[in-house]
Design an enzyme around this catalytic site. Sequence first.
Site, short mmCIF file in Angstrom:
data_model
loop_
_atom_site.label_atom_id
_atom_site.label_comp_id
_atom_site.label_asym_id
_atom_site.label_seq_id
_atom_site.Cartn_x
_atom_site.Cartn_y
_atom_site.Cartn_z
N ASP A 1 60.37 54.84 27.39
CA ASP A 1 61.06 53.54 27.41
C ASP A 1 61.54 53.26 28.84
OD1 ASP A 1 62.79 51.42 27.08
OD2 ASP A 1 64.33 52.59 26.03
N ASP B 1 57.38 51.38 26.08
CA ASP B 1 56.71 50.17 26.53
C ASP B 1 55.57 50.49 27.49
OD1 ASP B 1 58.15 50.69 28.96
OD2 ASP B 1 59.90 49.84 27.95
N ASP C 1 65.70 49.82 26.19
CA ASP C 1 66.03 49.14 24.93
C ASP C 1 65.76 50.03 23.71
OD1 ASP C 1 63.29 49.16 24.85
OD2 ASP C 1 63.02 47.00 24.61
N GLU D 1 37.81 54.39 12.98
CA GLU D 1 38.57 54.98 11.88
C GLU D 1 37.79 54.64 10.62
OE1 GLU D 1 42.90 54.93 9.61
OE2 GLU D 1 42.08 53.08 10.38
N ASP E 1 40.35 50.16 14.09
CA ASP E 1 41.20 50.40 12.93
C ASP E 1 40.48 50.03 11.63
OD1 ASP E 1 44.14 50.94 12.24
OD2 ASP E 1 43.78 49.07 11.16
C1 GLC Z 1 45.15 52.45 10.08
C2 GLC Z 1 46.20 52.84 11.09
C3 GLC Z 1 47.54 52.78 10.44
C4 GLC Z 1 47.80 51.37 9.98
C5 GLC Z 1 46.68 50.89 9.05
C6 GLC Z 1 46.72 49.42 8.87
O1 GLC Z 1 45.02 53.38 9.06
O2 GLC Z 1 45.90 54.11 11.62
O3 GLC Z 1 48.58 53.21 11.29
O4 GLC Z 1 49.02 51.31 9.29
O5 GLC Z 1 45.41 51.18 9.59
O6 GLC Z 1 46.32 48.76 10.02
#
Ligand code: GLC
Length: 560
Positions: free
Chosen positions: A45, A53, A49, A283, A218
């Site tokens: 940080d 960041d 705050d 992912e 993601d």
């Molecule tokens: C993926 C991310 C996770 C997030 C989810 C929704 O699994 O790793 O952190 O909450 O997608 O975007």
Amino acid sequence: MRTVLCFILLFTQLALQAQTTGAETTQPWFHTTTIYQIYPRSYYDSNGDGVGDIQGIIQKLDYIKSLGYETIWCSPFFKSPQRDFGYDISGYTEIDPQYGTLQDAEQLIAEVHKRGMKIVFDMVMNHTSDEHPWFKESASSRSNSKADWYLWRDKPNNWVSALKAKGWHYVKARNQYYWASFLDFQPDLNYRNPEVKKAMFDAVKFWLTKGVDGFRLDMFNSIYKDAQYRNTPASRKAAAENFDTRGFKSSITGSVNQPEDFEFARQLRSVCDSFGDRMLLGEVYGNHQMVRRFLGKDKNDGIGLVFNFEMLRFNFSANYFHQLISSLEKDFANPFMPVYVFSNHDRRRSMKRLHGDVSKAKLLHFMQLTVRGVPCMYYGEEIGMQDARFPYGKALDPIPHLHKAVPRFLVDIVGETLNRDELRTPMQWDSTKAAGFSKAEKTWLPVHTNYRQVNVEKEEHDPNSLLYMVQQLLKIRQSSKALTTGGLEFVDTKLLPKGVLAYKRVAGNEEIIVLLNFTKQKKEFSLPGTFTSILAVNKTDAYSNGKISLDTFGGIILKK
Ligand code: GLC
């Protein structure tokens, strides 16, 4: 004449060199790199705050460089209501003011590049926040310009969300339901609408133009849904099949791993390719065959890398890792490359599974940084950070509030947590207040109570620390062709005592052998050949005249 001869000799030498290293040099950079994951809220940080960041990350780049990681992956810092801490985006090309400005993001990219490193951002393509202007418009009526940008249905089908919760959500203005694969405030986009695809590819190009080296993707296996919204067939299976974590009861659903997803992977790759060699790390969930399909069929023309999350629930044993490595070697053979990941911002830290044992953590890193694959390490793992324990009721993470009825002891039994706050606590930099993470009175999550014992400053000055060992390993890895680009072969288990895992990494005439003792017992044995030891886990792990001695959870790297 002499000059011509010298020139011919030099040329032949160079040609020969290229020939011997030829197989290795064809690998893209993202197959030989090492990844360090930053959760920006929790890293550093800079403005006091209580929330990490972008400027904070910039201030710590020299630290990451000194560790030796080559690529940084930052969890999202784009404009977002922060209900899922950035995974609910309301502006793909804007930076959330909590983290900084667009200039800060540009500076971050430039500073990373200045240090000879790479940086990938986190692209959440599957869904937006329900506060994204696209969704607001889409939800307002059935006849607006974005009416078809999300997945709207008059009636829900039987699909459940990735969290095994309700996935269809009612909106009065349309008298319809929208689909959300994850949380209710994260509506899924409709990729069958070409405008959506274009808008998302434009966001990708925006960041590529700014110089970002790629993206972590993601929920990348949820992009497309079955066009006919067919119900998930009933199944008697009580548990997920082949680690398909989305597959409770049935691994077949119309909301994941659709044929169009694999094609989309190729299209995204070609968008990125027009900017040069960029990393795409997906992912995705499913068994090896399934997740492999995102990479391409015979050549790597889909996304460059995928996670295999099965190993987040690793067993600390030679047998387990032998099986894991051999199955990945089989399913992700050249031209593909596996990713080795033992923790992230969603699941328990590896230290939790290792019961806080630093010597085990050292061995795990020893393996992760020497197998054939891209290591991906979550911030703080290098110092052995541990999960905190917070009451579910007070969680900032929305997930525990979804599953209020699930008693905590049941989650503990399966070795997981529903509260991701516990593994997202601030990075522990030193022994000062708030572990040196922030000057604020209150940080967004409390720092772990063990920060005086476990922190960077302490470990940087201790040659026996985990951090020191990670640094040494990364140095060796970077300077070794065998470890970065070479193949992997197991050492014949008949030559090894029980509980010892050993493999060879070879490139050109460089040969490296890694021996790892996953047991508490000291192991002594001999190995044919002559080697020199280049790194050991413990001072007591030794090689001398063909004899190897590995102490409790010991390990050694030998060079021929
Ligand atoms: C993926 C991310 C996770 C997030 C989810 C929704 O699994 O790793 O952190 O909450 O997608 O975007």
